[in-house]
Scaffold this motif. Structure first.
Motif, short mmCIF file in Angstrom:
data_model
loop_
_atom_site.label_atom_id
_atom_site.label_comp_id
_atom_site.label_asym_id
_atom_site.label_seq_id
_atom_site.Cartn_x
_atom_site.Cartn_y
_atom_site.Cartn_z
N ILE A 119 -15.01 9.60 -8.29
CA ILE A 119 -15.22 10.00 -7.25
C ILE A 119 -15.41 8.72 -5.87
O ILE A 119 -15.82 7.65 -5.86
CB ILE A 119 -17.16 10.63 -7.71
N ARG A 120 -14.67 8.98 -5.00
CA ARG A 120 -15.19 8.27 -3.83
C ARG A 120 -16.43 8.70 -2.65
O ARG A 120 -16.24 10.00 -2.36
CB ARG A 120 -14.03 8.25 -2.81
N VAL A 121 -17.37 7.93 -2.60
CA VAL A 121 -18.29 8.46 -2.10
C VAL A 121 -18.39 7.17 -0.22
O VAL A 121 -17.47 5.84 -0.90
CB VAL A 121 -19.43 7.73 -2.48
N LEU A 122 -18.60 7.56 0.81
CA LEU A 122 -19.00 5.83 1.47
C LEU A 122 -20.06 4.88 1.24
O LEU A 122 -21.64 5.43 1.20
CB LEU A 122 -19.20 6.49 2.78
N PRO A 123 -20.16 3.30 1.04
CA PRO A 123 -21.53 2.74 0.99
C PRO A 123 -21.71 2.51 2.28
O PRO A 123 -21.45 2.72 3.22
CB PRO A 123 -20.48 1.33 0.67
N GLY A 124 -23.33 2.92 2.32
CA GLY A 124 -24.03 3.48 3.69
C GLY A 124 -23.63 2.16 4.14
O GLY A 124 -24.01 2.64 5.68
N GLY A 125 -23.81 0.96 4.21
CA GLY A 125 -23.56 -0.16 4.35
C GLY A 125 -22.26 -0.24 5.25
O GLY A 125 -22.40 -1.18 6.76
N TYR A 126 -21.12 0.52 5.45
CA TYR A 126 -20.05 0.29 5.62
C TYR A 126 -20.45 1.13 7.04
O TYR A 126 -19.51 0.84 7.82
CB TYR A 126 -19.15 0.56 5.38
N THR A 127 -21.37 2.07 7.16
CA THR A 127 -21.28 2.68 8.75
C THR A 127 -23.38 2.07 9.41
O THR A 127 -23.40 2.64 10.35
CB THR A 127 -22.27 4.32 8.64
N ALA A 128 -23.35 0.64 9.17
CA ALA A 128 -24.51 0.02 9.52
C ALA A 128 -24.49 -1.37 9.75
O ALA A 128 -23.11 -1.68 9.12
CB ALA A 128 -25.73 0.91 8.91
N ARG A 129 -25.10 -1.71 10.73
CA ARG A 129 -24.98 -3.75 10.81
C ARG A 129 -26.26 -3.85 10.51
O ARG A 129 -27.69 -3.58 10.95
CB ARG A 129 -25.05 -3.51 11.77
N ALA A 130 -26.07 -5.22 9.77
CA ALA A 130 -27.36 -6.25 9.63
C ALA A 130 -28.02 -6.26 11.07
O ALA A 130 -27.59 -7.97 10.89
CB ALA A 130 -26.83 -6.68 9.12
N ALA A 131 -28.30 -6.44 11.88
CA ALA A 131 -28.17 -6.20 13.24
C ALA A 131 -29.75 -7.11 13.27
O ALA A 131 -30.27 -8.11 13.83
CB ALA A 131 -28.31 -5.02 14.22
N ASN A 132 -30.31 -6.55 12.78
CA ASN A 132 -31.69 -7.03 13.18
C ASN A 132 -33.18 -7.74 11.92
O ASN A 132 -32.82 -6.68 10.92
CB ASN A 132 -32.82 -5.42 13.29
N ALA A 133 -33.25 -8.62 12.06
CA ALA A 133 -33.88 -9.86 10.67
C ALA A 133 -33.10 -9.68 9.66
O ALA A 133 -32.83 -10.21 8.50
CB ALA A 133 -35.50 -8.91 10.17
N GLY A 134 -31.83 -9.65 9.76
CA GLY A 134 -30.74 -9.76 8.86
C GLY A 134 -29.96 -9.08 8.07
O GLY A 134 -29.76 -8.99 7.49
N VAL A 135 -31.12 -7.37 8.08
CA VAL A 135 -30.84 -6.55 6.98
C VAL A 135 -29.93 -5.01 7.20
O VAL A 135 -30.56 -4.87 8.50
CB VAL A 135 -32.11 -6.28 6.70
N ASN A 136 -29.24 -4.87 6.15
CA ASN A 136 -28.51 -3.78 6.62
C ASN A 136 -29.27 -2.87 6.35
O ASN A 136 -29.45 -2.38 5.10
CB ASN A 136 -27.08 -4.06 6.39
N PRO A 137 -29.72 -1.77 7.27
CA PRO A 137 -30.32 -0.59 6.70
C PRO A 137 -29.30 0.33 6.33
O PRO A 137 -30.11 1.06 5.78
CB PRO A 137 -30.97 0.36 8.54
N GLY A 138 -28.35 0.51 5.80
CA GLY A 138 -27.34 1.29 5.01
C GLY A 138 -27.45 0.63 3.70
O GLY A 138 -26.63 1.29 2.71
N ALA A 139 -27.63 -0.70 3.20
CA ALA A 139 -26.08 -1.50 2.23
C ALA A 139 -27.38 -0.40 1.37
O ALA A 139 -26.86 -0.55 -0.28
CB ALA A 139 -27.25 -2.81 2.10
N GLU A 140 -28.66 0.15 1.29
CA GLU A 140 -29.19 0.44 -0.35
C GLU A 140 -28.92 2.27 -0.36
O GLU A 140 -28.86 2.55 -1.80
CB GLU A 140 -30.52 0.60 -0.34
N TYR A 141 -27.35 2.61 0.20
CA TYR A 141 -27.55 3.91 0.55
C TYR A 141 -25.81 4.00 -0.05
O TYR A 141 -24.97 3.21 0.74
CB TYR A 141 -27.88 4.59 2.12
#
Ligand code: PLP
Length: 397
Positions: free
Chosen positions: A352-374
Motif C-alpha cells: 500500500i502506498r501512502v504519503l508520509p505526512g511530513g512530505y506535505t509540511a515543513r519543520a518551520a516552527n521550533a524545528g518541528v515538522n507538524p506532519g511528521a507523525e502522520y
C-alpha cells in the motif's frame, strides 16, 4: 546556464520524495498494489461531461476566450450565488469571475500578481498553512516572497491560529493561502474564522486566497466560503478571491477546469496577467464545465459515495491512530508516530502506498515538522478495495 535563483529554494515535490523512499523497496507480499498516496478521484464523472464535449465537438477550431465563455461565467456565478446564499446580482460574470485550467495553475500564477518587491519596507511574506498544498510554497518562492508556514495541528483544531501571527509578519504579508476544507486534515474553517481572516487581510492590506477546491466533498455540513463571509462582513469582496475546481466536485481532474472569483480589481488584473501567461481552457471543455456547474445531482451522489467510504474508515480505524472523521475532503490523516516508517512498512508488508505526512509540511516552527507523525491516505478507491486496504493497514501498523 543561468537559472532563476528562486528555484534553489523550491523543496522537492512530495511525490518525488515518496518515489525516492519507496521505489528501492520491493513489497514482500503478492497482494495487488493499492495507491492511496495521490488525491486522485476514482469515481467516474457523470455522462453529462462526455455528452456536452461531444455536442461541442465542432468548436475545437476556436481559440478559447481566456477569461471564460459568457455561458461558463454565468453558470459559475449562478452556482456561487446558490451555493453560498449570495445576494442576487452581487457577482457580475464580467467582473468577478475568471476561468482557470484547474486551480493549480491559477493558485500558482496568482502569487506573481500580488507579491510586490517590498512590503512594509522588507521582503514580502506569503502565509501558508502547514501542512500545505505544495503549490502555495512554490508560488510564493518563485514570486520572490518568503513563505511563512502557520502550523495547523491537533492543538489548534488543524487550522492556523490567526491570533498567533505576529503583527510584523502581517505587515509584510502580501498573500495568505487558506485551504478549507483543508488538505490533508479535512478541517472546515467556520464563517467566523473566515471573517477574521478577511478582517486581517483588509487591516494589513494583503490578499486572502481561499482554496475551496474540496468545498463540495463534505460529511455533514456544507463548508462556508470566503465570499459568503465577505457578504456577512460588508465591504464587498475587497481583498478576497476564492478558487474552485471541478476536479473533486465532479471527479473530473482530467478536464482541467476551475475558476477564480472575488475582488473585481484583483480578478481584472489577474485577467490582464493571464493574457500573457495563463492557460486557456478549450471551448468544448468550457461548455462541459458550464453543464457540470449547473448540475447538482451528480455532486450529491458523489458526496454520498465518499460518506460511505468514511463510514468504512470509521469502522476500521475508530480508536486507532488518532482517527477522527474529517469534516470535508477525502483524506484520512492518521497519527502513526513516525509517518515515514509507517509508509515504508505499509509498502513493504502490505503493498500500500501512502504519503508520509511530513512530505506535505515543513519543520518551520521550533524545528518541528507538524506532519511528521502522520500518514495521509486518499480514500478514493471503491469500497471493496478500501475494505481490503484497511484490513491490511490494521494488520501491519
Ligand atoms: C488543496 C488543493 N488545491 C488545489 C488543487 C488543484 O486541483 P486542480 O488543479 O485539479 O483544480 C489540489 C489538487 O490536488 C489540492 O489538493
Amino acid at each position: 546556464m543561468p537559472f532563476n535563483p528562486n528555484l534553489e529554494d523550491l523543496t522537492d515535490y512530495p511525490f518525488e520524495a515518496l518515489r525516492a523512499l519507496l521505489n528501492p523497496v520491493t513489497p514482500r507480499v503478492n497482494d495487488e498494489i493499492i495507491a492511496m498516496s495521490l488525491g486522485e478521484p476514482q469515481h467516474q464523472p457523470p455522462p453529462l461531461l462526455a455528452e456536452t464535449l461531444a455536442a461541442h465537438a465542432h468548436e475545437w477550431n476556436r481559440y478559447p476566450p481566456m477569461a471564460g465563455t459568457p455561458e461558463l461565467r454565468q453558470a459559475i456565478v449562478d452556482w456561487l450565488t446558490r451555493r453560498y446564499n449570495l445576494a442576487t446580482g452581487a457577482l457580475d460574470p464580467e467582473r468577478h469571475v475568471a476561468a482557470l485550467a484547474g486551480t493549480k495553475e491559477g493558485l500558482y500564477l496568482f502569487a506573481s500578481l500580488v507579491v510586490p518587491r517590498r512590503k512594509a519596507g522588507r521582503k514580502p511574506v506569503v502565509l501558508c498553512p502547514n501542512p500545505y498544498y505544495l503549490v502555495y510554497n512554490g508560488a510564493a518562492t518563485m514570486a520572490g516572497a518568503d513563505p511563512v508556514f502557520l502550523d495547523a495541528t491537533r492543538d489548534n483544531q488543524f487550522l492556523p491560529d490567526l491570533d498567533a501571527i505576529p503583527a510584523e509578519t502581517l505587515e509584510r504579508c502580501a498573500l495568505f493561502y487558506l485551504c478549507s476544507p483543508a488538505n490533508p486534515q479535512g478541517t472546515i474553517a467556520s464563517l467566523d474564522y473566515l471573517k477574521k481572516a478577511i478582517r486581517l487581510a483588509r487591516e494589513y492590506d494583503f490578499v486572502l486566497a481561499a482554496d475551496e477546491c474540496y468545498a463540495e466533498i463534505y460529511d455533514q455540513v456544507p463548508p462556508p466560503g470566503a465570499l459568503e463571509a465577505c457578504q456577512g462582513l460588508g465591504g464587498g469582496f475587497d481583498n478576497v478571491v476564492v478558487f474552485h475546481s471541478l476536479s473533486k466536485r465532479s471527479s473530473a481532474a482530467g478536464l482541467r477546469s476551475g475558476f477564480v472569483a472575488g475582488d473585481p480589481t484583483l480578478v481584472g488584473q489577474f485577467k490582464r496577467l493571464r493574457d500573457f501567461g495563463g492557460c486557456q481552457v478549450p471551448v468544448p471543455v468550457q461548455a462541459a464545465a458550464a453543464a457540470l456547474w449547473r448540475d447538482e445531482a451528480h455532486v450529491i451522489e458523489n458526496r454520498a459515495r465518499y460518506r460511505r467510504k468514511f463510514d468504512l474508515a470509521e469502522a476500521a480505524f475508530a480508536g486507532r491512530y488518532g482517527f477522527y472523521r474529517p469534516a470535508g475532503g477525502f483524506f484520512l490523516w492518521l497519527d502513526v508516530g513516525d509517518g515515514e516508517q509507517a509508509a515504508l512498512r505499509l509498502w513493504r508488508d502490505a503493498a500500500i502506498r501512502v504519503l508520509p505526512g511530513g512530505y506535505t509540511a515543513r519543520a518551520a516552527n521550533a524545528g518541528v515538522n507538524p506532519g511528521a507523525e502522520y500518514i495521509r491516505l486518499a480514500i478514493a478507491h471503491d469500497e471493496a478495495t478500501l475494505d481490503a486496504a484497511f484490513a491490511r493497514i490494521r494488520r501491519v501498523l
